[in-house]
Structures are given as structure tokens and as C-alpha cells.
Design a protein around this motif. Structure first.
Motif, mmCIF file in Angstrom:
data_model
loop_
_atom_site.group_PDB
_atom_site.id
_atom_site.type_symbol
_atom_site.label_atom_id
_atom_site.label_comp_id
_atom_site.label_asym_id
_atom_site.label_seq_id
_atom_site.Cartn_x
_atom_site.Cartn_y
_atom_site.Cartn_z
ATOM 1 N N LEU A 61 0.822 -1.213 0.000
ATOM 2 C CA LEU A 61 0.000 0.000 0.000
ATOM 3 C C LEU A 61 0.854 1.261 0.000
ATOM 4 O O LEU A 61 0.522 2.244 -0.688
ATOM 5 N N PHE A 62 1.951 1.240 0.747
ATOM 6 C CA PHE A 62 2.820 2.422 0.823
ATOM 7 C C PHE A 62 3.410 2.746 -0.557
ATOM 8 O O PHE A 62 3.376 3.899 -0.996
ATOM 9 N N VAL A 63 3.947 1.732 -1.222
ATOM 10 C CA VAL A 63 4.520 1.948 -2.554
ATOM 11 C C VAL A 63 3.435 2.405 -3.530
ATOM 12 O O VAL A 63 3.633 3.344 -4.317
ATOM 13 N N SER A 64 2.272 1.768 -3.463
ATOM 14 C CA SER A 64 1.183 2.115 -4.383
ATOM 15 C C SER A 64 0.710 3.541 -4.149
ATOM 16 O O SER A 64 0.505 4.308 -5.107
ATOM 17 N N TYR A 65 0.543 3.923 -2.888
ATOM 18 C CA TYR A 65 0.050 5.274 -2.610
ATOM 19 C C TYR A 65 1.125 6.324 -2.894
ATOM 20 O O TYR A 65 0.809 7.452 -3.286
ATOM 21 N N LEU A 66 2.388 5.947 -2.743
ATOM 22 C CA LEU A 66 3.471 6.860 -3.090
ATOM 23 C C LEU A 66 3.460 7.142 -4.593
ATOM 24 O O LEU A 66 3.636 8.298 -5.019
ATOM 25 N N VAL A 67 3.250 6.102 -5.377
ATOM 26 C CA VAL A 67 3.143 6.280 -6.830
ATOM 27 C C VAL A 67 1.950 7.184 -7.148
ATOM 28 O O VAL A 67 2.036 8.083 -7.996
ATOM 29 N N LYS A 68 0.835 6.965 -6.452
ATOM 30 C CA LYS A 68 -0.341 7.808 -6.655
ATOM 31 C C LYS A 68 -0.020 9.267 -6.312
ATOM 32 O O LYS A 68 -0.399 10.183 -7.059
ATOM 33 N N ALA A 69 0.696 9.486 -5.202
ATOM 34 C CA ALA A 69 1.025 10.847 -4.787
ATOM 35 C C ALA A 69 1.920 11.552 -5.801
ATOM 36 O O ALA A 69 1.807 12.762 -6.010
ATOM 37 N N ILE A 70 2.807 10.784 -6.427
ATOM 38 C CA ILE A 70 3.721 11.359 -7.420
ATOM 39 C C ILE A 70 2.988 11.646 -8.728
ATOM 40 O O ILE A 70 3.157 12.709 -9.327
ATOM 41 N N ARG A 71 2.184 10.690 -9.172
ATOM 42 C CA ARG A 71 1.512 10.820 -10.464
ATOM 43 C C ARG A 71 0.258 11.692 -10.398
ATOM 44 O O ARG A 71 -0.097 12.362 -11.371
ATOM 45 N N TYR A 72 -0.422 11.649 -9.277
ATOM 46 C CA TYR A 72 -1.700 12.353 -9.156
ATOM 47 C C TYR A 72 -1.694 13.244 -7.908
ATOM 48 O O TYR A 72 -2.524 13.104 -7.019
ATOM 49 N N THR A 73 -0.754 14.141 -7.868
ATOM 50 C CA THR A 73 -0.554 14.993 -6.694
ATOM 51 C C THR A 73 -1.800 15.801 -6.354
ATOM 52 O O THR A 73 -2.170 15.922 -5.183
ATOM 53 N N ASP A 74 -2.448 16.350 -7.346
ATOM 54 C CA ASP A 74 -3.633 17.179 -7.097
ATOM 55 C C ASP A 74 -4.758 16.373 -6.458
ATOM 56 O O ASP A 74 -5.460 16.874 -5.565
ATOM 57 N N GLN A 75 -4.932 15.135 -6.903
ATOM 58 C CA GLN A 75 -5.982 14.299 -6.327
ATOM 59 C C GLN A 75 -5.687 13.970 -4.866
ATOM 60 O O GLN A 75 -6.591 13.941 -4.027
ATOM 61 N N VAL A 76 -4.408 13.715 -4.545
ATOM 62 C CA VAL A 76 -4.032 13.423 -3.159
ATOM 63 C C VAL A 76 -4.230 14.655 -2.289
ATOM 64 O O VAL A 76 -4.712 14.559 -1.154
ATOM 65 N N LYS A 77 -3.881 15.826 -2.815
ATOM 66 C CA LYS A 77 -4.106 17.065 -2.064
ATOM 67 C C LYS A 77 -5.591 17.274 -1.790
ATOM 68 O O LYS A 77 -5.988 17.671 -0.683
ATOM 69 N N ALA A 78 -6.403 17.001 -2.806
ATOM 70 C CA ALA A 78 -7.850 17.152 -2.637
ATOM 71 C C ALA A 78 -8.378 16.185 -1.590
ATOM 72 O O ALA A 78 -9.246 16.534 -0.776
ATOM 73 N N GLU A 79 -7.840 14.959 -1.594
ATOM 74 C CA GLU A 79 -8.248 13.963 -0.602
ATOM 75 C C GLU A 79 -7.846 14.401 0.800
ATOM 76 O O GLU A 79 -8.623 14.284 1.755
ATOM 77 N N PHE A 80 -6.644 14.953 0.927
ATOM 78 C CA PHE A 80 -6.158 15.391 2.233
ATOM 79 C C PHE A 80 -6.965 16.574 2.762
ATOM 80 O O PHE A 80 -7.214 16.685 3.968
ATOM 81 N N ASN A 81 -7.386 17.461 1.884
ATOM 82 C CA ASN A 81 -8.113 18.667 2.289
ATOM 83 C C ASN A 81 -9.619 18.443 2.412
ATOM 84 O O ASN A 81 -10.336 19.352 2.846
ATOM 85 N N HIS A 82 -10.089 17.262 2.044
ATOM 86 C CA HIS A 82 -11.515 16.968 2.142
ATOM 87 C C HIS A 82 -11.944 16.941 3.614
ATOM 88 O O HIS A 82 -11.224 16.386 4.462
ATOM 89 N N PRO A 83 -13.099 17.525 3.957
ATOM 90 C CA PRO A 83 -13.505 17.612 5.365
ATOM 91 C C PRO A 83 -13.771 16.271 6.043
ATOM 92 O O PRO A 83 -13.798 16.196 7.269
ATOM 93 N N ILE A 84 -13.973 15.219 5.256
ATOM 94 C CA ILE A 84 -14.173 13.890 5.840
ATOM 95 C C ILE A 84 -13.005 12.972 5.499
ATOM 96 O O ILE A 84 -12.355 12.418 6.383
ATOM 97 N N ALA A 85 -12.713 12.825 4.212
ATOM 98 C CA ALA A 85 -11.660 11.902 3.776
ATOM 99 C C ALA A 85 -10.294 12.270 4.345
ATOM 100 O O ALA A 85 -9.464 11.391 4.588
ATOM 101 N N GLY A 86 -10.053 13.561 4.585
ATOM 102 C CA GLY A 86 -8.753 13.990 5.093
ATOM 103 C C GLY A 86 -8.389 13.371 6.425
ATOM 104 O O GLY A 86 -7.204 13.151 6.721
ATOM 105 N N HIS A 87 -9.397 13.076 7.245
ATOM 106 C CA HIS A 87 -9.120 12.480 8.554
ATOM 107 C C HIS A 87 -8.617 11.049 8.443
ATOM 108 O O HIS A 87 -7.969 10.541 9.365
ATOM 109 N N PHE A 88 -8.908 10.385 7.315
ATOM 110 C CA PHE A 88 -8.473 9.010 7.143
ATOM 111 C C PHE A 88 -6.960 8.901 6.903
ATOM 112 O O PHE A 88 -6.428 7.788 6.889
ATOM 113 N N PHE A 89 -6.280 10.020 6.716
ATOM 114 C CA PHE A 89 -4.825 9.965 6.629
ATOM 115 C C PHE A 89 -4.229 9.513 7.974
ATOM 116 O O PHE A 89 -3.081 9.081 8.032
ATOM 117 N N GLY A 90 -5.030 9.612 9.028
ATOM 118 C CA GLY A 90 -4.598 9.085 10.313
ATOM 119 C C GLY A 90 -4.438 7.581 10.306
ATOM 120 O O GLY A 90 -3.697 7.027 11.123
#
Length: 324
Positions: A61-90
Motif C-alpha cells: 500500500l505504501f509503494v502504491s500510494y506513493l506512486v499515486k502521490a507522485i503521479r496524481y498529486t492534485d488528487q491526493v491534495k484534494a483527498e487530504f483537504n476533504h472535510p471527511i476523507a482527510g481524517h483518514f490519513f490518520g
């Protein structure tokens, strides 16, 4: 690049951060079986095998999500800033903290390094989340159980760091207990108010209701690890979490709730409850608490086995990552 490879790479944009909940659950299950070997004499290899699986799942999962963060940075930022989904980064930081306890018996130095990394990330996330919420203008509908995850993550610092040999670890664990306890208390109140006075959670978020027990059971584990004793306050935390689990169980485990990656939200709270029950049963020595501990461990193992298999099924049929 082949068409199949392109599809697999592109599908990573759909990889949800909450899937790290699988690592949390498997790590908690490994720790529960390890504790069971001390309390009931079960074979230690059970916990060892599940621990290896937890590490393997985390690396994938770490390698896969790292690839996602590199390739789709804007989507990861949007996920992190989402008022609900952002908490799941915990779920990511808690997974690291739990893995430190899984790894520690095999390599203290690696376990300590992993704990330090998890602690830094957890405190940074807790600071970010609380700061974000205090900006104001939060919608009541956004007050969902996932809000508790960063607070529970802070409590997990003390759970996994109770045996750290560093001179500064005691104060850091105390700081983490303070942050986790009060953040969880405030958020728990807001979430319960929302659940009582507003519309029910969407079906997709229903499994996350089990997160409501986490502050009490992780709080029990953190408090008892930090103080080195089980007193009446700790017992009250354990029993209220157990009562709340009984209330929520029938609301969550229903056929009408569709299966998705969000179901992994039940895994870590249940693992925390199972570990707390084993620790409490070892303390009391009574047949009743031992029976509860056995029942919860069996239930946890069965639930995680079903979740793991069903997740593999939706992964390979393309439904997990939205493959065509």
C-alpha cells in the motif's frame, strides 16, 4: 507500455487512503494473538504470521500510494483537504505506530525508528487537523466518526511507545495522551450530537460508527501502558467501550450495508477492544472477563478474515480501484 499496465497504473488514482485501515486491523490482530499467547498459551506463531502479513500489506500500500502521490498529486491534495476523507490519513500514521510494536520483538532498533517516524507524522497530522477545524464554518453533516482518527492516533503514540528507552519518551507519551484524550473527548461529543440531531450517516459510512469505541479502548491501552496499572478509571474506559460496541454492532453489521474498502474502519477499533479485553482478563483472572476476551478475539479474527478475502475479490474484479 501495454494496455494492461496502463490500466493498472491509471487505476491507482482510485486507491483510497482509508485502505491503510487494513494494516491497522491486521497489526492489531497480530498484537492480540501475541497477547493471547501470554494469557491463554496459544501458539506464538499465529501472531507472528499475521504480523508478517501486516508488514507486507503495508509495503504494498505504501509503494502504491506513493506512486499515486507522485503521479496524481492534485488528487491526493484534494483527498487530504476533504472535510471527511482527510481524517483518514490518520490510518497511515496509526499503521506505522502499530507496526513499530509488531516489529519490536525482532529488532528493537528498527521498531524504535518506526515509532519515532510514526510519532512525528501523527503529531503533525493532529496539529493540522485541529487547526483546520478551528477555522470555523464546519458543516454539521461533516462531523462523522472519522474525525476521531487523528485523536486516536495521538493516543496510539502512548500505546506503542510505553517501553521506549529514550529519556524524552515519558514526556512525549504524556503529551500524546493529553492531545488524544481531549481531542477525542471534544470530537466524540460533536459526533454524537450530529448522530442524534441530524440525518443518519450514509450507508457507505455506516461501518465507521465502530470508530466511536476507539477512544475508550485505545485510551484504556494508552493509560494502562503509561501508568503501569489498571485502576477503576481504566476499567470504566474498557467497559464503556464494550457497551458501546454492543450497541453499535447491530447497527453496523447488516446486510443492507454494501461492502467496500470503508468496511476496514471496523477493524482497528475491534482490534483495540480485543487487546484491551485480553489485557483486562489477564489482570482480573475471572472466567467472565476471560470468556469475553476469547469471544472478542474469535470475532475479530473472523471479521478480518472475511474483510481480507472480500477485499481481494473486489481488487481482482476491478471494483476496488474502479477498473473498467
Amino acid at each position: 507500455m501495454s494496455k494492461d499496465h496502463l490500466i493498472r497504473t491509471t487505476s491507482l488514482v482510485q486507491l483510497p487512503i482509508n485502505l491503510f485501515g487494513a494494516v491497522m486491523g491486521l497489526s492489531g490482530l497480530a498484537l492480540a494473538w501475541r497477547l493471547s499467547s501470554q494469557v491463554f498459551g496459544t501458539h506464538a506463531m499465529i501472531g507472528d504470521g499475521i504480523g508478517i502479513l501486516a508488514v507486507a500489506v503495508f509495503l504494498v500500500l505504501f509503494v502504491s500510494y506513493l506512486v499515486k502521490a507522485i503521479r496524481y498529486t492534485d488528487q491526493v491534495k484534494a483527498e487530504f483537504n476533504h472535510p471527511i476523507a482527510g481524517h483518514f490519513f490518520g490510518t497511515f500514521t496509526i499503521a506505522i505506530l502499530l507496526l513499530s510494536s509488531v516489529i519490536a520483538p525482532y529488532s528493537e532498533s528498527i521498531g524504535q525508528a518506526v515509532w519515532i517516524a510514526g510519532t512525528v507524522l501523527t503529531l503533525a497530522l493532529s496539529y493540522t487537523v485541529v487547526s483546520r477545524l478551528l477555522r470555523g464554518r464546519q458543516e454539521a453533516a461533516h462531523a462523522v466518526p472519522a474525525w476521531l482518527i487523528p485523536g486516536v492516533a495521538a493516543l496510539d503514540i502512548a500505546v506503542s511507545g510505553g517501553t521506549m528507552p529514550f529519556g524524552w519518551a515519558h514526556e512525549l507519551n504524556l503529551l500524546s495522551l493529553a492531545i488524544g484524550s481531549f481531542v477525542a473527548l471534544v470530537f466524540f461529543t460533536l459526533i454524537v450530537y450530529r448522530l442524534i440531531h441530524h440525518d443518519p450517516l450514509p450507508l457507505g459510512l455506516t461501518p465507521s460508527l465502530i470508530i466511536l469505541i476507539a477512544p475508550f479502548e485505545v485510551g484504556f491501552l494508552g493509560y494502562t501502558t503509561f501508568t503501569g496499572r489498571i485502576d477503576n478509571f481504566a476499567s470504566a474506559l474498557f467497559y464503556f467501550g464494550l457497551f458501546l460496541f454492543a450497541v453499535l454492532f447491530v447497527k453496523v453489521f447488516r446486510k443492507s450495508v454494501p461492502f467496500s474498502a470503508s468496511w476496514w474502519a471496523v477493524s482497528f477499533p475491534m482490534a483495540a477492544l480485543s487487546n484491551a479485553a485480553l489485557k483486562y482478563a489477564d489482570f482480573t483472572g475471572s472466567w467472565m472477563t476471560k470468556a469475553i476476551a476469547v469471544l472478542l478475539l474469535v470475532l475479530l479474527t473472523a471479521v478480518l478474515a472475511v474483510l481480507f478475502v472480500r477485499t481481494l475479490v473486489i481488487l481482482f474484479n476491478g471494483k476496488l480501484l474502479g477498473l473498467p
